[in-house]
Motif scaffolding. Structure first.
Motif: not given
Length: 199
Positions: A20-24
């Motif tokens: 989720l952090e990488v996608i953000r």
């Protein structure tokens, strides 16, 4: 629930949070990522695609498990793959995986190459070893070596998944757990590269 199942569950929760952090980070930087996976067999891609709407930043993954697939699908040098001093589980292989999948994915800005040998019948020097490489389209090959991202032209990250004294023998022989560890490190690498590139 066994101890191994519990440890895997905790690890998978961490992986999902990191994805989720990488996608953000990808959305904030208006970038897209592509993967080339060998020992993880598409597991890293599965984590990205478990997030609804990830297609705006996740291009896909080329799963090249056998040497023949690595050379025919991604153009890795067969001589390198058959070289006993280099082979498919090496920094050079992870670097070529990242370079070649990026060159074949024009819309991607970042590529991660993942290769390794998770056992149990690996040569002792390669058993539970994983190599990762990250490459931005500007040509800088980047990896982490335990002290934050480093930008070089010919270097990758070597992970020792032997885990002696850290995890139980049950976990050290749990292939899904080892694959998940490799996925965790690859996602963490992508995150660190994206954070560093903002600075």
């Amino acid at each position: 629930m066994t101890n191994a199942s519990l440890k895997l569950e905790v690890l998978e929760e961490a992986i999902y949070s990191k994805v989720l952090e990488v996608i953000r980070l990808l959305r904030e930087s208006k970038r897209r990522i592509v993967l080339a996976e060998s020992c993880t067999g598409g597991l890293a891609a599965a984590w990205f695609t478990s997030v609804p709407g990830a297609s705006d930043v996740f291009c896909g993954s080329m799963v090249v498990y056998r040497n023949d697939s690595k050379s025919h699908w991604l153009g890795l040098d067969p001589r390198m793959l058959s070289d006993e001093k280099i082979g498919p589980v090496s920094p050079q292989a992870s670097e070529q995986l990242a370079r070649e999948v990026l060159s074949r994915t024009p819309e991607a800005h970042l590529a991660i190459g993942i290769t390794g040998h998770l056992g149990p019948n690996a040569p002792s020097e390669l058993n539970r070893k994983v190599f990762l490489a990250g490459l931005f389209r500007d040509g800088n090959l980047t990896s982490t070596m335990g002290a934050g991202p480093q930008t070089t032209t010919a270097h990758s990250c070597r992970l020792d998944l032997e885990l002696s004294g850290f995890y139980s023998p049950e976990l050290r022989e749990n292939r899904r757990f080892l694959q998940s560890l490799a996925v965790w490190e690859s996602i963490r690498l992508a995150s660190e590269l994206l954070v560093t590139s903002k600075n």
